[in-house]
Design a protein around this motif. Sequence first.
Motif, PDB file in Angstrom:
ATOM      1  N   ASP A  18      37.237  15.562   5.893  1.00 49.22           N
ATOM      2  CA  ASP A  18      37.452  16.905   6.442  1.00 49.22           C
ATOM      3  C   ASP A  18      36.937  17.026   7.867  1.00 49.22           C
ATOM      4  N   GLU A  19      35.825  16.369   8.158  1.00 48.89           N
ATOM      5  CA  GLU A  19      35.205  16.495   9.472  1.00 48.89           C
ATOM      6  C   GLU A  19      34.840  15.121  10.003  1.00 48.89           C
ATOM      7  N   ARG A  20      35.324  14.813  11.189  1.00 43.64           N
ATOM      8  CA  ARG A  20      35.000  13.551  11.846  1.00 43.64           C
ATOM      9  C   ARG A  20      33.778  13.786  12.736  1.00 43.64           C
ATOM     10  N   LEU A  21      32.698  13.171  12.374  1.00 43.89           N
ATOM     11  CA  LEU A  21      31.445  13.401  13.092  1.00 43.89           C
ATOM     12  C   LEU A  21      31.449  12.713  14.453  1.00 43.89           C
ATOM     13  N   ARG A  22      30.644  13.242  15.327  1.00 46.36           N
ATOM     14  CA  ARG A  22      30.424  12.580  16.617  1.00 46.36           C
ATOM     15  C   ARG A  22      29.706  11.255  16.384  1.00 46.36           C
ATOM     16  N   SER A  23      29.791  10.384  17.352  1.00 49.66           N
ATOM     17  CA  SER A  23      29.136   9.079  17.223  1.00 49.66           C
ATOM     18  C   SER A  23      27.622   9.243  17.177  1.00 49.66           C
ATOM     19  N   GLU A  24      26.950   8.253  16.604  1.00 51.94           N
ATOM     20  CA  GLU A  24      25.497   8.293  16.519  1.00 51.94           C
ATOM     21  C   GLU A  24      24.868   8.328  17.910  1.00 51.94           C
ATOM     22  N   ALA A  25      25.446   7.569  18.845  1.00 53.84           N
ATOM     23  CA  ALA A  25      24.913   7.579  20.212  1.00 53.84           C
ATOM     24  C   ALA A  25      25.016   8.965  20.834  1.00 53.84           C
ATOM     25  N   ASP A  26      26.107   9.656  20.565  1.00 52.75           N
ATOM     26  CA  ASP A  26      26.301  11.010  21.093  1.00 52.75           C
ATOM     27  C   ASP A  26      25.252  11.961  20.529  1.00 52.75           C
ATOM     28  N   ARG A  27      25.056  11.915  19.233  1.00 52.76           N
ATOM     29  CA  ARG A  27      24.120  12.831  18.593  1.00 52.76           C
ATOM     30  C   ARG A  27      22.674  12.531  18.999  1.00 52.76           C
ATOM     31  N   GLU A  28      22.302  11.254  19.051  1.00 52.03           N
ATOM     32  CA  GLU A  28      20.938  10.910  19.454  1.00 52.03           C
ATOM     33  C   GLU A  28      20.697  11.250  20.924  1.00 52.03           C
ATOM     34  N   GLY A  29      21.718  11.029  21.752  1.00 50.78           N
ATOM     35  CA  GLY A  29      21.582  11.400  23.152  1.00 50.78           C
ATOM     36  C   GLY A  29      21.384  12.890  23.331  1.00 50.78           C
ATOM     37  N   ALA A  30      22.098  13.683  22.514  1.00 51.12           N
ATOM     38  CA  ALA A  30      21.945  15.138  22.586  1.00 51.12           C
ATOM     39  C   ALA A  30      20.533  15.563  22.185  1.00 51.12           C
ATOM     40  N   GLU A  31      19.928  14.861  21.225  1.00 47.12           N
ATOM     41  CA  GLU A  31      18.552  15.174  20.827  1.00 47.12           C
ATOM     42  C   GLU A  31      17.578  14.897  21.971  1.00 47.12           C
ATOM     43  N   VAL A  32      17.788  13.770  22.658  1.00 49.23           N
ATOM     44  CA  VAL A  32      16.912  13.445  23.786  1.00 49.23           C
ATOM     45  C   VAL A  32      17.043  14.488  24.887  1.00 49.23           C
ATOM     46  N   VAL A  33      18.287  14.873  25.196  1.00 45.57           N
ATOM     47  CA  VAL A  33      18.510  15.873  26.243  1.00 45.57           C
ATOM     48  C   VAL A  33      17.864  17.205  25.860  1.00 45.57           C
ATOM     49  N   ALA A  34      17.962  17.567  24.585  1.00 45.26           N
ATOM     50  CA  ALA A  34      17.370  18.826  24.139  1.00 45.26           C
ATOM     51  C   ALA A  34      15.854  18.812  24.307  1.00 45.26           C
ATOM     52  N   GLU A  35      15.204  17.680  23.997  1.00 40.49           N
ATOM     53  CA  GLU A  35      13.756  17.587  24.155  1.00 40.49           C
ATOM     54  C   GLU A  35      13.345  17.600  25.626  1.00 40.49           C
ATOM     55  N   VAL A  36      14.135  16.934  26.462  1.00 41.53           N
ATOM     56  CA  VAL A  36      13.836  16.952  27.890  1.00 41.53           C
ATOM     57  C   VAL A  36      13.972  18.372  28.431  1.00 41.53           C
ATOM     58  N   ARG A  37      15.007  19.065  27.991  1.00 41.72           N
ATOM     59  CA  ARG A  37      15.203  20.450  28.447  1.00 41.72           C
ATOM     60  C   ARG A  37      14.040  21.343  28.000  1.00 41.72           C
ATOM     61  N   ARG A  38      13.486  21.056  26.819  1.00 40.80           N
ATOM     62  CA  ARG A  38      12.395  21.878  26.302  1.00 40.80           C
ATOM     63  C   ARG A  38      11.065  21.552  26.976  1.00 40.80           C
ATOM     64  N   LEU A  39      10.793  20.267  27.203  1.00 40.94           N
ATOM     65  CA  LEU A  39       9.490  19.855  27.713  1.00 40.94           C
ATOM     66  C   LEU A  39       9.461  19.724  29.241  1.00 40.94           C
ATOM     67  N   HIS A  40      10.533  19.234  29.823  1.00 34.21           N
ATOM     68  CA  HIS A  40      10.559  19.022  31.276  1.00 34.21           C
ATOM     69  C   HIS A  40      11.888  19.523  31.835  1.00 34.21           C
ATOM     70  N   PRO A  41      12.085  20.795  31.898  1.00 37.05           N
ATOM     71  CA  PRO A  41      13.362  21.312  32.415  1.00 37.05           C
ATOM     72  C   PRO A  41      13.618  20.910  33.860  1.00 37.05           C
ATOM     73  N   GLU A  42      12.550  20.572  34.597  1.00 35.20           N
ATOM     74  CA  GLU A  42      12.744  20.167  35.993  1.00 35.20           C
ATOM     75  C   GLU A  42      13.442  18.816  36.105  1.00 35.20           C
ATOM     76  N   TRP A  43      13.483  18.050  35.002  1.00 36.37           N
ATOM     77  CA  TRP A  43      14.176  16.772  35.025  1.00 36.37           C
ATOM     78  C   TRP A  43      15.683  16.915  34.891  1.00 36.37           C
ATOM     79  N   MET A  44      16.146  18.048  34.452  1.00 43.17           N
ATOM     80  CA  MET A  44      17.566  18.237  34.178  1.00 43.17           C
ATOM     81  C   MET A  44      18.374  18.310  35.464  1.00 43.17           C
ATOM     82  N   ARG A  45      19.575  17.818  35.409  1.00 37.36           N
ATOM     83  CA  ARG A  45      20.468  17.890  36.557  1.00 37.36           C
ATOM     84  C   ARG A  45      20.935  19.327  36.760  1.00 37.36           C
TER      85      ARG A  45
END
Length: 220
Positions: A64-91
């Motif tokens: 029913d649902e084709r999930l995103r790749s593991e690399a995509d999902r793990e990368g999104a987790e890293v970006v979310a943590e960077v945004r939470r802890l060091h927003p100045e690092w974000m582009r």
Amino acid sequence: MRIMLDNNIWSYLGDERSGKRFKAIAHSLGHRVVTAPSILLEVLQHPLADKRVAIVEAITAATDERLRSEADREGAEVVAEVRRLHPEWMRSMPDTGREATWRTYWTKKFWRDAVEHHDHFRKAEPARRTARAVQCVVDNQKEQRERWNEAGFDLRDLSQIMMSPSERPRRSNGRAGETTSGSRRGGRTTRRCTGGPSRRAAGPCSPVRTLPTPTGSVPG
């Protein structure tokens, strides 16, 4: 509830051609079937083409649902943590176009290619593994060279290590702290042992021993 099946179960469903029937049963119980692209990638390496096709058909029919790749999902987790802890690092202007391209591939195009060109994936995977292994070796060599350059290490120094054929190392006679050397004098071989003072005074190797010269002539 969302259900993700292991490849062993997908194999059974493929043998029975029961992908659509399983999906109907899951829906009747209020469940949805989700599948990650890594599941399909593993199936595409099946050595038997007929079984490979059957399993792929079961997966595509029941999912029913084709999930995103593991690399995509793990990368999104890293970006979310960077945004939470060091927003100045974000582009300030993130490259969302490239992210969307890969996401579209793994959730849509990859699935179509798996159905239409499953043989291609089977043949191409060994080449990709070899390319990854070669690239890993090259990367390691580059990293080592960078470390050597930073440390001022010169590989040419190794070429200056030389040893003359006459410089034979002294061999141990099996006793700790003792070495032996021999020489040929007048048809007799003398054997001298060197060691500590106590070894020269009482040890069995302390005197210089001579071996009798063999009598007779050596056949020419």
